[in-house]
Design a protein around this motif. Sequence first.
Motif, short mmCIF file in Angstrom:
data_model
loop_
_atom_site.label_atom_id
_atom_site.label_comp_id
_atom_site.label_asym_id
_atom_site.label_seq_id
_atom_site.Cartn_x
_atom_site.Cartn_y
_atom_site.Cartn_z
N SER A 87 -25.21 12.71 37.82
CA SER A 87 -25.12 11.78 38.96
C SER A 87 -24.04 12.13 39.97
O SER A 87 -23.55 11.26 40.69
N THR A 99 -28.03 16.03 35.23
CA THR A 99 -29.01 14.95 35.25
C THR A 99 -28.69 13.96 36.39
O THR A 99 -27.59 13.44 36.48
N GLY A 100 -29.69 13.72 37.25
CA GLY A 100 -29.52 12.74 38.32
C GLY A 100 -28.60 13.16 39.44
O GLY A 100 -28.26 12.34 40.30
N TRP A 147 -27.33 14.84 42.97
CA TRP A 147 -27.94 14.94 44.29
C TRP A 147 -27.23 16.04 45.07
O TRP A 147 -26.06 15.91 45.41
N ARG A 183 -27.20 17.49 48.39
CA ARG A 183 -27.67 17.21 49.74
C ARG A 183 -27.64 18.46 50.63
O ARG A 183 -28.49 18.66 51.49
N THR A 217 -27.48 24.79 48.16
CA THR A 217 -26.97 25.02 46.81
C THR A 217 -27.11 26.49 46.46
O THR A 217 -28.18 27.08 46.64
N GLY A 258 -34.21 14.80 36.98
CA GLY A 258 -33.92 13.79 38.00
C GLY A 258 -33.01 14.25 39.11
O GLY A 258 -32.63 13.45 39.98
N ALA A 259 -32.64 15.51 39.13
CA ALA A 259 -31.77 16.03 40.20
C ALA A 259 -32.56 16.17 41.50
O ALA A 259 -33.76 16.45 41.49
N ARG A 260 -31.88 15.95 42.62
CA ARG A 260 -32.52 16.06 43.94
C ARG A 260 -31.82 17.14 44.76
O ARG A 260 -30.60 17.27 44.71
N PHE A 261 -32.62 17.86 45.52
CA PHE A 261 -32.10 18.94 46.35
C PHE A 261 -32.55 18.71 47.80
O PHE A 261 -33.75 18.68 48.09
N GLY A 262 -31.57 18.53 48.67
CA GLY A 262 -31.91 18.25 50.07
C GLY A 262 -32.26 19.50 50.84
O GLY A 262 -33.02 19.45 51.82
#
Length: 295
Positions: free
Chosen positions: A242, A263-264, A266, A268, A271, A286-290
């Motif tokens: 997170s 896990t989780g 972000w 943005r 990377t 659950g990881a997010r990549f902007g």
Amino acid sequence: MIGVMPTWVLWLAVALVLVVIVARHRRRARAEVLLDEHARRRTQRETPSPVSVWREANRLFRAGDREGLLLLAEIGRELPARRQDVVDTWLAALRGGVSRGLDARWRTAVQSELVAHLRPGADYWPGMDVRAAGAILVEVDLSGCRVGRVDFTGAVFVGDARFEAMTVTGAAVFDGARFLRHGLFTDTLFARSLSMAAAVFTGNLALSGVQVADAAQLSGAKVSGRADLRRAEFGGPAGFESVFFGGRALFGEVVFHRDALFTGAWFRGRTDVTSALIGETADFAGARFGRRVMR
């Protein structure tokens, strides 16, 4: 015609004379003892006890008198058992420096004296802990210092906070700390664990070249600027659950000897995980990549 003095009378006279001499000698000896005792007590009063010296040093220091600062340093040099107390006293003065209106020149003097004894050199005090939980620290710079345990739980760092090439032989805790500008830890060695859980970095977080021998925990941390972890090495499990990476997240050539948990998280910004090595589990559930990820 005067007769001859009887023998017993002569001996009586001699005895009386001896009694007088002995009495005078005893009175003189007693007087000398009293004078010596008086002189000893007076000397004791004139020579401050260690307790009174400590109190006086603290009184002067709290009043912002440089003499108190130097006297505390001298106490630390002469009495190694009091060194941690001296370090704690200096840190207490730096704590809350903004809200208390601590003079910038005085704060700089205190911080310089502190660093002089935490950084290896002629006046180095080994094994000192840095206890600054809840502190408000301005432009703190502990670069190159070698300390024991570090506790900055809930601390607020105004300006750049520098810990570059620092060696921490005990656990290092920055949980909930707020860095109002950059947090610089380049080439720092954490010989045990490192925890930055829920820490907030308004600027950049520089962990490039960092070595953490045991577990590293950054779960819930927020980095608004760039997070640079290039060439970092984590000996134990590394938790980035997170974590919010607002800017670029650089993990090039990072070595995770055990688990790397994202896990989780972000990401943005861009990377970069080029040449990163993970010894055991890599979890990005659950990881997010902007933006795009460079591998």
